[in-house]
Design a protein around this motif. Structure first.
Motif, mmCIF file in Angstrom:
data_model
loop_
_atom_site.group_PDB
_atom_site.id
_atom_site.type_symbol
_atom_site.label_atom_id
_atom_site.label_comp_id
_atom_site.label_asym_id
_atom_site.label_seq_id
_atom_site.Cartn_x
_atom_site.Cartn_y
_atom_site.Cartn_z
ATOM 1 N N VAL A 1 0.917 -1.274 0.108
ATOM 2 C CA VAL A 1 0.114 0.022 0.005
ATOM 3 C C VAL A 1 0.936 1.386 -0.141
ATOM 4 O O VAL A 1 1.780 1.479 1.019
ATOM 5 N N ILE A 2 0.614 2.054 -1.170
ATOM 6 C CA ILE A 2 1.758 3.293 -1.000
ATOM 7 C C ILE A 2 0.660 4.643 -0.754
ATOM 8 O O ILE A 2 1.410 5.715 -0.552
ATOM 9 N N GLY A 3 -0.643 4.484 -0.715
ATOM 10 C CA GLY A 3 -1.261 5.636 -0.228
ATOM 11 C C GLY A 3 -2.690 5.495 -0.126
ATOM 12 O O GLY A 3 -3.192 4.368 -0.525
ATOM 13 N N ARG A 4 -3.355 6.123 0.442
ATOM 14 C CA ARG A 4 -5.035 6.104 0.596
ATOM 15 C C ARG A 4 -5.678 7.270 -0.258
ATOM 16 O O ARG A 4 -5.304 8.564 -0.183
ATOM 17 N N THR A 5 -6.802 6.906 -0.913
ATOM 18 C CA THR A 5 -7.270 7.943 -1.890
ATOM 19 C C THR A 5 -8.701 8.477 -1.373
ATOM 20 O O THR A 5 -9.186 7.938 -0.507
ATOM 21 N N ASN A 6 -8.880 9.476 -2.073
ATOM 22 C CA ASN A 6 -9.987 10.517 -1.751
ATOM 23 C C ASN A 6 -11.290 9.734 -2.122
ATOM 24 O O ASN A 6 -11.682 9.067 -2.897
ATOM 25 N N THR A 7 -12.338 10.445 -1.022
ATOM 26 C CA THR A 7 -13.757 9.994 -1.218
ATOM 27 C C THR A 7 -14.582 11.151 -0.981
ATOM 28 O O THR A 7 -14.168 11.942 -0.290
ATOM 29 N N PRO A 8 -15.801 11.205 -1.421
ATOM 30 C CA PRO A 8 -16.767 12.346 -1.140
ATOM 31 C C PRO A 8 -17.095 12.078 0.279
ATOM 32 O O PRO A 8 -17.007 10.979 0.975
ATOM 33 N N GLU A 9 -17.697 13.215 0.839
ATOM 34 C CA GLU A 9 -18.359 13.022 2.317
ATOM 35 C C GLU A 9 -19.276 11.847 2.621
ATOM 36 O O GLU A 9 -20.048 11.717 1.692
ATOM 37 N N PHE A 10 -18.971 11.095 3.457
ATOM 38 C CA PHE A 10 -20.051 9.795 3.748
ATOM 39 C C PHE A 10 -19.888 8.815 2.268
ATOM 40 O O PHE A 10 -20.659 7.864 2.382
ATOM 41 N N SER A 11 -18.815 9.308 1.369
ATOM 42 C CA SER A 11 -18.846 8.265 0.097
ATOM 43 C C SER A 11 -20.220 7.866 -0.261
ATOM 44 O O SER A 11 -20.599 6.851 -0.831
ATOM 45 N N PHE A 12 -20.797 8.961 -0.611
ATOM 46 C CA PHE A 12 -21.993 9.117 -1.025
ATOM 47 C C PHE A 12 -22.553 10.207 -2.037
ATOM 48 O O PHE A 12 -23.355 10.853 -2.233
ATOM 49 N N ARG A 13 -21.410 10.241 -2.989
ATOM 50 C CA ARG A 13 -21.769 11.216 -4.189
ATOM 51 C C ARG A 13 -21.031 10.374 -5.315
ATOM 52 O O ARG A 13 -20.094 9.612 -5.097
ATOM 53 N N ALA A 14 -21.389 10.820 -6.697
ATOM 54 C CA ALA A 14 -20.691 10.268 -7.725
ATOM 55 C C ALA A 14 -19.490 11.118 -8.252
ATOM 56 O O ALA A 14 -19.060 10.941 -9.169
ATOM 57 N N ASP A 15 -19.370 12.009 -7.378
ATOM 58 C CA ASP A 15 -18.060 12.879 -7.717
ATOM 59 C C ASP A 15 -17.183 12.885 -6.290
ATOM 60 O O ASP A 15 -17.702 12.486 -5.412
ATOM 61 N N THR A 16 -16.165 13.421 -6.513
ATOM 62 C CA THR A 16 -15.182 13.374 -5.357
ATOM 63 C C THR A 16 -14.512 14.749 -4.871
ATOM 64 O O THR A 16 -13.710 15.288 -5.486
ATOM 65 N N ASP A 17 -15.117 15.406 -3.711
ATOM 66 C CA ASP A 17 -14.753 16.431 -3.034
ATOM 67 C C ASP A 17 -15.179 16.459 -1.568
ATOM 68 O O ASP A 17 -16.366 15.934 -1.098
ATOM 69 N N ASN A 18 -14.672 17.013 -0.788
ATOM 70 C CA ASN A 18 -14.935 17.174 0.637
ATOM 71 C C ASN A 18 -14.074 18.243 1.290
ATOM 72 O O ASN A 18 -12.946 18.626 0.768
ATOM 73 N N PRO A 19 -14.577 18.859 2.352
ATOM 74 C CA PRO A 19 -14.021 19.928 3.084
ATOM 75 C C PRO A 19 -12.603 19.582 3.844
ATOM 76 O O PRO A 19 -11.890 20.360 4.033
ATOM 77 N N LEU A 20 -12.345 18.044 4.160
ATOM 78 C CA LEU A 20 -11.267 17.644 4.674
ATOM 79 C C LEU A 20 -10.239 17.360 3.796
ATOM 80 O O LEU A 20 -9.187 17.783 4.109
ATOM 81 N N HIS A 21 -10.382 16.858 2.695
ATOM 82 C CA HIS A 21 -9.280 16.539 1.686
ATOM 83 C C HIS A 21 -9.363 17.290 0.583
ATOM 84 O O HIS A 21 -8.287 17.310 -0.261
#
Length: 476
Positions: free
Chosen positions: A121-141
């Motif tokens: 494992v080289i890294g951890r990948t982004n997800t939208p808030e609660f992993s509940f969008r078909a796009d990927t953006d969130n205030p944390l990451h």
């Protein structure tokens, strides 16, 4: 191939070299980390680096190999893990600021299975808030960008995974899928994936405080996003290894019986009232012709109603979300995601009470209809989305945006509701006014036959090639 280009190797190419000793795990992992450090700042696909731990693990694998240990089936393959799954010592954030310090006490089954097979494992990948969008953006990451350009969303919720693997950040990318979260990013980025059927891949997060809802348990699955179909055949047998922490895992082998005669494929362009874009139409024709050339018996035929099954399933899921998840969204979600959920509830009016129980029970009716159909036609070739992939933040644009992003995706979440496997593979590179973008099609398979869906994806890939060969020159 020089050291600087090792990041381009697919997983099966890496394994072919590491198992013979022509390539060390340290070299393969180091090249992937260098690629990550070069391109990730512009993409924000990986939001937690595991570089130091990865290099230590790669060296340990090489030492064990030198001491006589048998290399695993994924020896030295660099992988990424989505941030909504537990990895010992890392935060399982799920894209939510309130979870930024929730450190996993142990590995989830998929992480353990990959590492047991020799992956790193080289890294951890982004997800939208609660992993509940078909796009990927969130205030944390923050936002993840598509390597094809910022005119296309990277998809979601495994958007970081899809962007990372297509950009050359690791050869395998872990993701998960409750309504399309493996297939949306595959389609957005031109990658290949198979959403496993219910029970195929063991799942559980040691950090979780309560069990998930029944529909979340029965619709959500773990999987991988890759650059080639061959890498799914290589890696999925390791991912599906049994883990007693998932009491409903089905311990079947990856490969099923070889069918007699040509495999029958039901071909459909049904979009259930949505306009079929000419580029999607052309991609479907290309995929059909590729399968026919490969010896499949392709017949254009009406399938059981995916729209009814999909909409019923997603309305039932929204009923469960309303009861079990809505309070957390309201308490910990951003205003953006709270607004999106309100539109979800309008697009998919939740079932409640007795009606929710009745619609959950109706799942067996839909699954039976499709089981009977798939007994005659083991594969179904269909659209994934009726239009080319949407722009970033399209789902923030009210009812019309959500209707395009999720409303049109019945071929996606219908298969989650029924627990059927479904692959996604690119079949065309569209040259659109905003820029080039891949067009993926979906291949649904009969229950337990993910391998057949991947075989068909490989046949399509053999005709049109891999999208990374077009993407990497654009990235420079």
């Amino acid at each position: 191939m020089t050291e600087a280009r090792l990041w381009q190797l697919d997983a099966h190419e890496i394994v072919a070299r590491t198992r013979t000793g022509d390539l060390s795990a340290e070299q393969a992992v180091g090249a992937a980390i260098e690629r990550m450090e070069a391109v990730n700042p512009a993409l924000n696909a990986v939001v937690q680096s595991c570089a130091d731990q990865a290099m230590d693990r790669a060296r340990a694998l090489d030492k064990a190999r030198a001491d006589g240990a048998e290399p695993g089936p994924l020896f030295g393959v660099p992988v990424t893990i989505k941030v909504n799954v537990d990895q010992t010592g890392f935060a399982t954030t799920n894209g939510v600021s309130a979870l930024k310090d929730m450190i996993a006490p142990d590995d989830a089954p998929v992480v353990r299975n990959l590492q047991d097979a020799g992956a790193v494992v080289i890294g951890r990948t982004n997800t939208p808030e609660f992993s509940f969008r078909a796009d990927t953006d969130n205030p944390l990451h923050g936002r993840t960008h598509n390597p094809w350009g910022r005119h296309i969303s990277p998809g979601g919720s495994s958007g970081g995974a899809g962007a990372a693997v297509m950009a050359g950040i690791g050869a395998l990318a872990h993701g998960n899928d409750i309504g399309g979260s493996l297939r949306f990013p595959a389609a957005a980025n031109g990658a290949v994936t198979v959403k496993p059927g219910l029970g195929r891949v063991p799942a559980w997060n040691p950090s979780q405080k309560a069990e998930r809802g029944m529909l979340a348990q029965s619709m959500s699955v773990q999987g991988l996003i890759t650059r080639s179909a061959a890498d799914l055949h290589l890696s999925m047998p390791s991912l599906i290894a049994a883990d007693p922490r998932d009491p409903f895992h089905v311990p079947l082998p990856w490969r099923g019986e070889t069918p007699e005669g040509p495999v029958r494929v039901a071909f459909t362009k049904a979009t259930y009232g949505y306009d079929l874009h000419p580029e999607v139409d052309a991609a479907l024709d290309t995929a059909r012709d590729a399968l026919a050339d490969a010896g499949y018996q392709v017949e254009e035929i009406e399938t059981p109603d995916a729209f009814d099954a999909g909409r019923t399933g997603y309305r039932a899921l929204m009923g469960e979300v309303w009861a079990l998840m809505k309070p957390d969204v309201e308490a910990y979600g951003s205003q953006t995601v709270r607004d999106i959920f309100e539109v979800y509830f309008a697009e998919f009016p939740p079932y409640h009470g007795t009606e929710l129980l009745q619609m959950m029970a109706k799942r067996s009716h839909y699954a039976r209809e499709w089981s009977l159909f798939l007994d005659r036609y083991p594969l179904v070739l269909s659209p994934f989305l009726p239009q080319p992939f949407f722009k970033p933040d399209r789902d923030t644009e009210g009812a019309e945006g959500v209707h395009e992003v999720l409303g049109a995706a019945v071929w996606s979440y219908a298969m989650n509701y029924m627990g059927l496997p479904a692959a996604s593979v690119p079949a065309r590179l569209a040259l659109l006014p905003g820029g080039p973008q891949p067009i993926n099609v979906q291949i649904t398979a009969r229950r337990w036959r993910e391998d057949m869906a991947v075989d068909a994806a490989a046949a399509i890939e053999a005709r049109i090639g891999r999208m990374c060969t077009h993407l990497w020159p654009l990235m420079g």
